[in-house]
Design an enzyme around this catalytic site. Structure first.
Site, PDB file in Angstrom:
ATOM      1  CG  LEU A  12      -1.812  -1.215   1.411  1.00  0.00           C
ATOM      2  CD1 LEU A  12      -2.825  -0.956   2.528  1.00  0.00           C
ATOM      3  CD2 LEU A  12      -2.521  -1.581   0.112  1.00  0.00           C
ATOM      4  NE  ARG A  19       1.038  11.844  10.786  1.00  0.00           N
ATOM      5  CZ  ARG A  19       0.951  10.685  11.457  1.00  0.00           C
ATOM      6  NH1 ARG A  19       1.408  10.602  12.702  1.00  0.00           N
ATOM      7  NH2 ARG A  19       0.435   9.620  10.885  1.00  0.00           N
ATOM      8  N   GLY A 146      -4.105   0.652  15.609  1.00  0.00           N
ATOM      9  CA  GLY A 146      -5.207  -0.267  15.855  1.00  0.00           C
ATOM     10  C   GLY A 146      -4.788  -1.266  16.937  1.00  0.00           C
TER      11      GLY A 146
HETATM   12  C1  UD1 Z   1      -3.477   1.506   9.824  1.00  0.00           C
HETATM   13  C2  UD1 Z   1      -4.367   0.440  10.449  1.00  0.00           C
HETATM   14  C3  UD1 Z   1      -4.044   0.327  11.952  1.00  0.00           C
HETATM   15  C4  UD1 Z   1      -2.575   0.006  12.126  1.00  0.00           C
HETATM   16  C5  UD1 Z   1      -1.718   1.030  11.404  1.00  0.00           C
HETATM   17  C6  UD1 Z   1      -0.278   0.601  11.441  1.00  0.00           C
HETATM   18  C7  UD1 Z   1      -6.441   0.465   9.193  1.00  0.00           C
HETATM   19  C8  UD1 Z   1      -7.857   0.892   9.159  1.00  0.00           C
HETATM   20  N1  UD1 Z   1      -5.738   0.817  10.256  1.00  0.00           N
HETATM   21  O1  UD1 Z   1      -3.747   2.712  10.481  1.00  0.00           O
HETATM   22  O2  UD1 Z   1      -4.816  -0.678  12.545  1.00  0.00           O
HETATM   23  O3  UD1 Z   1      -2.221  -0.025  13.484  1.00  0.00           O
HETATM   24  O4  UD1 Z   1      -2.115   1.135  10.031  1.00  0.00           O
HETATM   25  O5  UD1 Z   1       0.519   1.602  10.913  1.00  0.00           O
HETATM   26  O6  UD1 Z   1      -5.988  -0.216   8.284  1.00  0.00           O
HETATM   27  N2  UD1 Z   1      -3.110   3.729   2.501  1.00  0.00           N
HETATM   28  C9  UD1 Z   1      -3.562   3.604   1.198  1.00  0.00           C
HETATM   29  N3  UD1 Z   1      -4.801   4.055   0.875  1.00  0.00           N
HETATM   30  C10 UD1 Z   1      -5.613   4.613   1.799  1.00  0.00           C
HETATM   31  C11 UD1 Z   1      -5.150   4.734   3.131  1.00  0.00           C
HETATM   32  C12 UD1 Z   1      -3.902   4.280   3.448  1.00  0.00           C
HETATM   33  O7  UD1 Z   1      -2.837   3.097   0.345  1.00  0.00           O
HETATM   34  O8  UD1 Z   1      -6.726   5.009   1.437  1.00  0.00           O
HETATM   35  C13 UD1 Z   1      -1.778   3.248   2.837  1.00  0.00           C
HETATM   36  C14 UD1 Z   1      -0.887   4.360   3.304  1.00  0.00           C
HETATM   37  O9  UD1 Z   1      -0.145   4.895   2.228  1.00  0.00           O
HETATM   38  C15 UD1 Z   1       0.008   3.646   4.301  1.00  0.00           C
HETATM   39  C16 UD1 Z   1      -0.855   2.529   4.845  1.00  0.00           C
HETATM   40  O10 UD1 Z   1      -1.883   2.352   3.922  1.00  0.00           O
HETATM   41  O11 UD1 Z   1       1.151   3.059   3.669  1.00  0.00           O
HETATM   42  C17 UD1 Z   1      -1.423   2.845   6.202  1.00  0.00           C
HETATM   43  O12 UD1 Z   1      -2.114   4.038   6.155  1.00  0.00           O
HETATM   44  P1  UD1 Z   1      -2.258   4.956   7.426  1.00  0.00           P
HETATM   45  O13 UD1 Z   1      -3.185   6.038   7.127  1.00  0.00           O
HETATM   46  O14 UD1 Z   1      -0.915   5.285   7.952  1.00  0.00           O
HETATM   47  O15 UD1 Z   1      -2.926   3.886   8.436  1.00  0.00           O
HETATM   48  P2  UD1 Z   1      -3.538   4.199   9.830  1.00  0.00           P
HETATM   49  O16 UD1 Z   1      -4.856   4.808   9.641  1.00  0.00           O
HETATM   50  O17 UD1 Z   1      -2.548   4.885  10.642  1.00  0.00           O
END
Ligand code: UD1
Ligand code: CA
Length: 493
Positions: A12, A19, A146
């Site tokens: 992903l 940030r 999470g």
């Molecule tokens: C997510 C998890 C959380 C976990 C944390 C670990 C979910 C709902 N939550 O939280 O349980 O503890 O990661 O770091 O999954 N990304 C996409 N598309 C999106 C959103 C995110 O590709 O629409 C990718 C981001 O680029 C990133 C990763 O997914 O590499 C995680 O996204 P981020 O927003 O950091 O996750 P959290 O909400 O912090």
């Protein structure tokens, strides 16, 4: 035991990474010479999976351009307007051709994650015939992550609750979701179709898959890693530096354990891709960057920076800056030497102090020992360039090539004006300006004979320190030599 291989790894990388406060997409920021994304892809590759899919959206063109440069085997999936990790994975799955098997999900911003951990995750997952296995860690401050909801037996996982959706009891849980999972492909496809956006962030949460899979009767488990840094993501530049320092420490340790002496790890920087042979000694203040490779029993440093440079066995490189250079076996370079792209130094050759080279192929045992510039040139084996020889490759408009044969002696302070060829076994006198080809075995000289103008500085520089010094020296000479040697001195001139 055969290591099980996932059918696909979905990485992903669609998030904005606000940030970082950067014009550059987060996953393109680098540590140890590679983008965060490439670190993540390398771990994925290490599982020997058939398919790696990168999910992109934010700054799509730049991320895709980078992938084309460094990882053109990776499939691109575009995330649409629906936000969240669940949607990201769903979009990624559109590129996965398999119907069944294990699919891994990882993040493009988690650089320390390694292939071994992913392999352990797949093995654990398949061993238990699980629907989902989530990689977890216990951390002192779980804010933002999470939380893992274990079932009363402690073996299974009930689900994951996001920080923003958690109640007070759940917030007290210190086992966190790393965001890295192994899924049964069919379970994942099916569960994602049933996920909504009814949560604090209005996103499709991938984490909801766990509870759905369990309700469907699947086995949902967690693999707890002892090494929490392995799963730590980069959110800002402070973490970028912290994880960079940790990766650097791990790289240095790996080389030392493999038989490389690092005299001063504190001042040694080695990029992730660099390879170093056994019993090589790296002295203080050395940076080995990019795709640099060093052979065995070599000595590098002190104070050298080598970028995308190959150094063969038993070579020595001291106080040198080299970029895209190739240094042969037992060759010596430095100190204070600048090797620019296209420099190839043959075995047992030498490029010594205060020399600069560019596009220069220098033969076996050939020497450019002192104060020279050699650009766009070929130097045959066994040839020696006298001190301060300059290859003038640039006429102000075009660059031209110089070819110097084998076993040539170029006199000190020669200027070779390209294009020019010096034949095998030829010589040039000191101070020669070589403007035309020199045949094999010939001597080229064009220095004019020396004229002496007695007393020149006394007349033309009268009153200066130089004139006074000359006057004093002459007076002293006369008083010493006049009595018996005056006449002889005169004759010697
Ligand atoms: C997510 C998890 C959380 C976990 C944390 C670990 C979910 C709902 N939550 O939280 O349980 O503890 O990661 O770091 O999954 N990304 C996409 N598309 C999106 C959103 C995110 O590709 O629409 C990718 C981001 O680029 C990133 C990763 O997914 O590499 C995680 O996204 P981020 O927003 O950091 O996750 P959290 O909400 O912090
Ligand atoms: Ca988020």
């Amino acid at each position: 035991m055969n290591v099980p291989v996932p059918v696909a790894v979905i990485v992903l990388a669609a998030g904005a990474g606000t940030r970082m406060r950067s014009k550059t997409p987060k996953v393109l920021h680098e540590i140890c010479g590679r983008s965060l994304l490439l670190h993540a892809l390398d771990a994925a590759r290490g599982t020997h999976t058939d398919q790696i899919v990168a999910v992109v959206r934010h700054e799509r063109e730049r991320v895709v351009g980078h992938l084309a440069d460094v990882a053109d085997d990776v499939l691109i999936a575009d995330q649409d307007d629906i936000p969240g990790t669940g949607r990201a994975v769903q979009c990624g799955l559109d590129r996965v051709s398999a119907e069944s098997g294990t699919v891994l999900v990882t993040y493009g911003d988690v650089p320390l994650l390694d292939a071994q951990t992913l392999q352990d995750l797949v093995a654990e997952h398949e061993e238990h015939g699980s629907a989902v296995t989530v990689l977890t860690a216990r951390i002192a401050d779980p804010t933002g992550y999470g939380r893992i909801l274990r079932d009363p037996s402690g073996q299974g996982v009930l689900g994951i609750v996001e920080h923003k959706d958690a109640d007070a009891d759940q917030l007290a849980i210190t086992e966190i979701n790393s965001g890295i999972y192994a899924f049964d492909l069919a379970v994942l496809r099916s569960a994602l179709q049933r996920i909504g956006t009814d949560n604090a962030q209005g996103e499709m949460y991938l984490t909801d898959v766990l509870a759905i899979a369990r309700e469907d009767g699947g086995i949902v488990r967690a693999l707890l890693t002892e090494d929490a840094l392995l799963v730590e993501g980069v959110n800002d530049r402070v973490q970028l530096a912290q994880l960079g320092a940790e990766m650097r420490r791990r790289i240095l340790e790996r080389h030392m354990r493999a038989g490389v002496t690092l005299v001063d790890p504190a001042t040694t920087w080695i990029d992730a891709e660099v390879s170093i042979g056994q019993d090589t000694i790296i002295r203080p203040g050395v940076q080995l960057l990019g795709a640099t490779s060093i052979g065995e029993d070599a000595e590098i440093g002190p104070d050298s920076t080598l970028i995308d440079t190959d150094v063969a066995d038993r070579a020595s490189v001291v106080r040198t800056h080299a970029n895209l250079a190739v240094i042969g076996e037992e060759a010596t370079v430095g100190p204070f030497t600048y090797l620019r792209p296209g420099t190839e130094l043959g075995a047992r050759g030498k490029i010594g102090g205060f020399c600069e080279t560019k596009n220069a192929v220098i033969g076996e045992g050939a020497k450019v020992p002192h104060l020279s510039y050699v650009g766009d040139a070929e130097i045959g084996e066994g040839t020696n360039l006298g001190a301060a020889t300059i290859v003038a490759n640039y006429d102000g408009v075009h660059k031209h090539r110089t070819v110097i044969g084998k076993h040539v002696h170029v006199g000190a302070d020669s200027v070779l004006i390209a294009p020019v060829t010096i034949g095998d076994g030829a010589d040039t006198g000191a101070g020669t300006t070589v403007r035309a080809d020199v045949p094999p075995g010939a001597l080229a000289v064009n220095a004019t004979s020396m004229r002496i103008m007695e007393g020149w500085s006394l007349q033309r520089r009268a009153g200066t320190a130089a004139a006074q010094a000359a006057e004093a020296a002459l007076a002293n000479q006369q008083s010493v030599t006049r009595p018996e040697q005056g006449a002889e001195e005169e004759g010697n001139r």
